[in-house]
Design a protein around this motif. Structure first.
Motif, PDB file in Angstrom:
ATOM      1  N   GLN A 258     -46.510 -17.518 -24.419  1.00  0.00           N
ATOM      2  CA  GLN A 258     -46.464 -16.122 -24.892  1.00  0.00           C
ATOM      3  C   GLN A 258     -45.955 -15.176 -23.804  1.00  0.00           C
ATOM      4  N   LYS A 259     -45.988 -15.631 -22.564  1.00  0.00           N
ATOM      5  CA  LYS A 259     -45.529 -14.790 -21.437  1.00  0.00           C
ATOM      6  C   LYS A 259     -44.014 -14.859 -21.275  1.00  0.00           C
ATOM      7  N   ILE A 260     -43.379 -15.682 -22.089  1.00  0.00           N
ATOM      8  CA  ILE A 260     -41.966 -16.000 -21.864  1.00  0.00           C
ATOM      9  C   ILE A 260     -41.130 -15.638 -23.087  1.00  0.00           C
ATOM     10  N   TRP A 261     -40.023 -14.947 -22.844  1.00  0.00           N
ATOM     11  CA  TRP A 261     -39.117 -14.525 -23.914  1.00  0.00           C
ATOM     12  C   TRP A 261     -37.704 -15.000 -23.598  1.00  0.00           C
ATOM     13  N   LEU A 262     -36.966 -15.283 -24.659  1.00  0.00           N
ATOM     14  CA  LEU A 262     -35.591 -15.774 -24.472  1.00  0.00           C
ATOM     15  C   LEU A 262     -34.586 -14.876 -25.186  1.00  0.00           C
ATOM     16  N   VAL A 263     -33.414 -14.715 -24.569  1.00  0.00           N
ATOM     17  CA  VAL A 263     -32.282 -14.080 -25.248  1.00  0.00           C
ATOM     18  C   VAL A 263     -31.169 -15.121 -25.318  1.00  0.00           C
ATOM     19  N   ASP A 264     -30.614 -15.326 -26.479  1.00  0.00           N
ATOM     20  CA  ASP A 264     -29.456 -16.218 -26.581  1.00  0.00           C
ATOM     21  C   ASP A 264     -28.246 -15.426 -27.080  1.00  0.00           C
ATOM     22  N   SER A 265     -27.213 -16.122 -27.555  1.00  0.00           N
ATOM     23  CA  SER A 265     -25.970 -15.414 -27.903  1.00  0.00           C
ATOM     24  C   SER A 265     -26.163 -14.477 -29.100  1.00  0.00           C
ATOM     25  N   LYS A 266     -27.297 -14.627 -29.800  1.00  0.00           N
ATOM     26  CA  LYS A 266     -27.522 -13.763 -30.969  1.00  0.00           C
ATOM     27  C   LYS A 266     -28.561 -12.677 -30.691  1.00  0.00           C
ATOM     28  N   GLY A 267     -29.051 -12.607 -29.464  1.00  0.00           N
ATOM     29  CA  GLY A 267     -30.046 -11.587 -29.116  1.00  0.00           C
ATOM     30  C   GLY A 267     -31.390 -12.208 -28.788  1.00  0.00           C
ATOM     31  N   LEU A 268     -32.432 -11.395 -28.884  1.00  0.00           N
ATOM     32  CA  LEU A 268     -33.779 -11.883 -28.562  1.00  0.00           C
ATOM     33  C   LEU A 268     -34.179 -12.966 -29.571  1.00  0.00           C
ATOM     34  N   HIS A 286     -41.276 -15.657 -30.647  1.00  0.00           N
ATOM     35  CA  HIS A 286     -42.505 -14.902 -30.896  1.00  0.00           C
ATOM     36  C   HIS A 286     -42.260 -13.836 -31.964  1.00  0.00           C
ATOM     37  N   GLU A 287     -43.375 -13.257 -32.410  1.00  0.00           N
ATOM     38  CA  GLU A 287     -43.284 -12.167 -33.396  1.00  0.00           C
ATOM     39  C   GLU A 287     -42.740 -10.920 -32.707  1.00  0.00           C
ATOM     40  N   HIS A 288     -41.623 -10.442 -33.166  1.00  0.00           N
ATOM     41  CA  HIS A 288     -41.046  -9.206 -32.614  1.00  0.00           C
ATOM     42  C   HIS A 288     -39.903  -8.802 -33.535  1.00  0.00           C
ATOM     43  N   GLU A 289     -39.638  -7.520 -33.589  1.00  0.00           N
ATOM     44  CA  GLU A 289     -38.481  -7.126 -34.400  1.00  0.00           C
ATOM     45  C   GLU A 289     -37.199  -7.601 -33.697  1.00  0.00           C
ATOM     46  N   PRO A 290     -36.126  -7.819 -34.459  1.00  0.00           N
ATOM     47  CA  PRO A 290     -34.887  -8.298 -33.843  1.00  0.00           C
ATOM     48  C   PRO A 290     -34.350  -7.316 -32.801  1.00  0.00           C
ATOM     49  N   VAL A 291     -33.810  -7.869 -31.705  1.00  0.00           N
ATOM     50  CA  VAL A 291     -33.189  -7.033 -30.664  1.00  0.00           C
ATOM     51  C   VAL A 291     -31.841  -7.670 -30.361  1.00  0.00           C
ATOM     52  N   LYS A 292     -30.790  -6.863 -30.403  1.00  0.00           N
ATOM     53  CA  LYS A 292     -29.440  -7.435 -30.354  1.00  0.00           C
ATOM     54  C   LYS A 292     -28.954  -7.761 -28.946  1.00  0.00           C
ATOM     55  N   ASP A 293     -29.189  -6.825 -27.981  1.00  0.00           N
ATOM     56  CA  ASP A 293     -28.575  -7.112 -26.683  1.00  0.00           C
ATOM     57  C   ASP A 293     -29.570  -7.124 -25.533  1.00  0.00           C
ATOM     58  N   LEU A 294     -29.068  -7.531 -24.365  1.00  0.00           N
ATOM     59  CA  LEU A 294     -29.945  -7.755 -23.217  1.00  0.00           C
ATOM     60  C   LEU A 294     -30.632  -6.473 -22.764  1.00  0.00           C
ATOM     61  N   LEU A 295     -29.867  -5.394 -22.681  1.00  0.00           N
ATOM     62  CA  LEU A 295     -30.461  -4.144 -22.204  1.00  0.00           C
ATOM     63  C   LEU A 295     -31.629  -3.728 -23.100  1.00  0.00           C
ATOM     64  N   ASP A 296     -31.425  -3.802 -24.411  1.00  0.00           N
ATOM     65  CA  ASP A 296     -32.508  -3.425 -25.327  1.00  0.00           C
ATOM     66  C   ASP A 296     -33.682  -4.400 -25.211  1.00  0.00           C
ATOM     67  N   ALA A 297     -33.360  -5.659 -24.947  1.00  0.00           N
ATOM     68  CA  ALA A 297     -34.443  -6.645 -24.790  1.00  0.00           C
ATOM     69  C   ALA A 297     -35.260  -6.323 -23.539  1.00  0.00           C
ATOM     70  N   VAL A 298     -34.604  -5.945 -22.461  1.00  0.00           N
ATOM     71  CA  VAL A 298     -35.335  -5.582 -21.231  1.00  0.00           C
ATOM     72  C   VAL A 298     -36.232  -4.380 -21.512  1.00  0.00           C
ATOM     73  N   LYS A 299     -35.671  -3.397 -22.239  1.00  0.00           N
ATOM     74  CA  LYS A 299     -36.470  -2.193 -22.550  1.00  0.00           C
ATOM     75  C   LYS A 299     -37.661  -2.539 -23.450  1.00  0.00           C
ATOM     76  N   ALA A 300     -37.440  -3.455 -24.394  1.00  0.00           N
ATOM     77  CA  ALA A 300     -38.503  -3.775 -25.357  1.00  0.00           C
ATOM     78  C   ALA A 300     -39.576  -4.682 -24.742  1.00  0.00           C
ATOM     79  N   ILE A 301     -39.153  -5.668 -23.979  1.00  0.00           N
ATOM     80  CA  ILE A 301     -40.117  -6.657 -23.459  1.00  0.00           C
ATOM     81  C   ILE A 301     -40.739  -6.202 -22.142  1.00  0.00           C
ATOM     82  N   ARG A 302     -40.031  -5.414 -21.366  1.00  0.00           N
ATOM     83  CA  ARG A 302     -40.470  -4.941 -20.045  1.00  0.00           C
ATOM     84  C   ARG A 302     -40.899  -6.116 -19.144  1.00  0.00           C
ATOM     85  N   PRO A 303     -39.942  -7.032 -18.880  1.00  0.00           N
ATOM     86  CA  PRO A 303     -40.295  -8.204 -18.061  1.00  0.00           C
ATOM     87  C   PRO A 303     -40.457  -7.833 -16.590  1.00  0.00           C
ATOM     88  N   THR A 304     -41.189  -8.681 -15.857  1.00  0.00           N
ATOM     89  CA  THR A 304     -41.258  -8.521 -14.403  1.00  0.00           C
ATOM     90  C   THR A 304     -40.187  -9.385 -13.734  1.00  0.00           C
TER      91      THR A 304
END
Ligand SMILES: NC(=O)C1=CN([C@@H]2O[C@H](COP(=O)(O)OP(=O)(O)OC[C@H]3O[C@@H](n4cnc5c(N)ncnc54)[C@H](OP(=O)(O)O)[C@@H]3O)[C@@H](O)[C@H]2O)C=CC1
Ligand SMILES: CC(=O)C(=O)O
Ligand SMILES: [Mg+2]
Length: 482
Positions: A258-268, A286-304
């Motif tokens: 659950q601590k780990i998120w992936l982005v592939d060629s289609k987004g989060l 994981h359960e999350h709304e779709p996120v298309k690109d890396l920048l938005d994924a960083v903003k949404a997931i707030r990874p360390t």
């Protein structure tokens, strides 16, 4: 090309040169130059440096293996050339990779050169440029797939065992992920196999993360990891990080994931994706709304920690790194993709855009960077820290299988070599200049684990495994003739 000539002409001198000048020559024998060498392999080809096994040899692979002059082989590195670094399908020209990896097995890990066998399995290529190239050295046909491909690989694995016994380590390298995971799962229970891109990369990155946390603080479980790239490297690392979190925190691997998120060629990668996800990705959907690109994924997931393994150059943009730096005091940023052209960002970009706060590592080397009068030395987060010592550990213990515990032991062995002085300098790995010492320690940890698990056949167990590993290492010296 000069080094290839030297390797052919005077092998001992080649290894002496490489060992004594490892930091200078690693970028030539290995990434990034080896990538360029593979791209141009057809036109710079002089002599075969390894063994080619083609579809045309189906039914006769054992015979082909017997043509190799050395009979006592300990490590095979094999590729089918379909995913050479981040450069795509280079077909037979991928031979530069097994050759380069095995040069490191000897120089960095001390495995005898005569015990190393580079192999390229030629099943064709999808690379249109190569198919049209008059100097292309491989089969000019589109890649065999499915049953035809898997039968050839089966015959290869059986022939290896028949010819060399069950104690030769077969390292799969730079296969495309639609075959790599399948081959590893298929053979790991009954053969001595190791996938460097999945398992070796996992160990080097886990070790780097453990070291980074000494600066950043917290345990692995306190952090959130976002991978840009959900293939062999990305999910291989993710699985080992999850395993380590579960061991440290006595929680299930499912919970650790659950601590780990992936982005592939289609987004989060999320649970609601309208497609059948490959098993290695599904665990992280994981359960999350779709996120298309890396920048938005960083903003949404707030990874360390942000870990790049998509093979897409310059994908860690200024905004991505600035966002990571606004979320974290010390953002961990790893640009793992090779060669340098595919690196997610440069060291200079990482340090400048994070105002000198990033803990940065990259798959291919970057020079130190001066920022605000301070010198930052980027770490090279590359599986070259792991596989030579790992292989030596397997060889000296006579291990008959590779397990996740042995991969974890290699990561711990590397992390233990990172001293407080390295941490003070912001380094997450020790320098390559002491790689043989590092490899001896990794090797001892891997061998110890193999003995503990009852998988080692080299008995009795040596008392001091580090000393024993060092004593087994090949050193290039001329023989005395008197
Ligand atoms: N530093 C090191 O030690 C190592 C570095 N590497 C490097 O890592 C890179 C990837 O290798 P590997 O994992 O084996 O490759 P894979 O092909 O297995 O995985 C690549 C992943 O990147 C994703 N991807 C591709 N294009 C994009 C894009 N435009 N945006 C987002 N995601 C994208 C793919 O998505 P999808 O799944 O949707 O196709 C896939 O998940 C290579 O450059 C390789 O050199 C690899 C091993 C070791
Ligand atoms: C380093 C490595 O194995 C790769 O880039 O594929
Ligand atoms: Mg590789």
């Amino acid at each position: 090309m000069a080094l290839m000539d030297l390797q052919e002409r005077n092998e001992r001198l080649f290894y002496k040169l490489l060992i004594d000048n490892v930091e200078e020559l690693l970028p030539v024998v290995y990434t990034p130059t080896v990538g360029e060498a593979c791209q141009k392999y057809g036109s710079i080809f002089r002599r075969p440096q390894g063994l080619y096994i083609s579809l045309k040899e189906k039914g006769r692979i054992l015979e082909v293996l017997r043509n190799w002059p050395e009979k006592s082989i300990q490590v095979i590195v094999v590729t089918d050339g379909e995913r050479i670094l981040g450069l795509g399908d280079l077909g037979c020209q991928g031979m530069g990779i097994p050759v380069g990896k095995l040069a490191l097995y000897t120089a960095l890990g001390g495995v005898r050169p005569s015990a190393c066998l580079p192999i390229t399995i030629d099943v064709g290529t999808t690379n249109e440029d190569l198919l049209k190239d008059e100097f292309y050295i491989g089969l000019k046909q589109r890649r065999a797939t499915g049953q035809e491909y898997y039968e050839l690989l089966d015959e290869f694995m059986t022939a290896v065992r028949q010819n060399y016994g069950q104690k030769v380590l077969v390292q799969f390298e730079d296969f495309a992920n639609h075959n790599a995971f399948t081959l590893l799962e298929k053979y790991r229970a009954n053969h001595l196999v190791f996938n460097d891109d999945i398992q070796g990369t996992a160990a080097v990155v886990l070790a780097g993360l453990i070291a980074a946390l000494k600066s950043v603080g917290g345990t692995l479980a306190d952090h959130k990891f976002l991978f840009f790239g959900a293939g062999e490297a990305g999910t291989g690392i993710a699985e080992l990080v999850a395993l380590e979190i579960s061991r440290q925190g006595k929680v299930s691997v499912e919970e650790a994931r659950q601590k780990i998120w992936l982005v592939d060629s289609k987004g989060l990668v999320v649970a609601s994706r309208n497609e059948i996800l490959q098993p290695f990705k599904k665990r992280y959907a994981h359960e999350h709304e779709p996120v298309k690109d890396l920048l938005d994924a960083v903003k949404a997931i707030r990874p360390t920690a942000l870990i790049g393994s998509a093979g897409v150059g310059r994908s860690f943009t200024k905004e991505v790194i600035e966002t990571m730096s606004s979320i974290n005091e010390r953002p961990i940023i790893l640009a793992l993709s090779n060669p340098t052209s595919q690196s997610e960002c440069t060291a200079e970009e990482a340090y400048t855009w994070s105002q000198g706060r990033a803990i940065f590592g990259s798959g291919s080397p970057f020079d130190p960077v001066k920022y605000n009068d301070k010198l930052f030395v980027p770490a090279q987060a590359n599986n070259a820290y792991i596989f030579p010592g790992f292989g030596l550990g397997v060889v000296i213990s006579g291990a008959v299988r590779v397990t996740d515990d042995m991969v974890l032991a290699a990561a711990e062995g590397l992390a233990d070599q990172v001293t407080p002085e390295h941490i003070d300098k912001g380094l997450i790995y020790p320098p390559f200049s002491i790689i043989r010492k590092i490899s001896a320690n990794i090797s001892a940890r891997v061998a110890a684990k193999a003995y503990d698990l009852g998988l080692a056949s080299q008995l009795p167990r040596p008392k001091d495994l580090v000393k024993y590993a060092e004593s087994c290492m090949y050193t290039p010296v001329y023989r005395s003739y008197r």
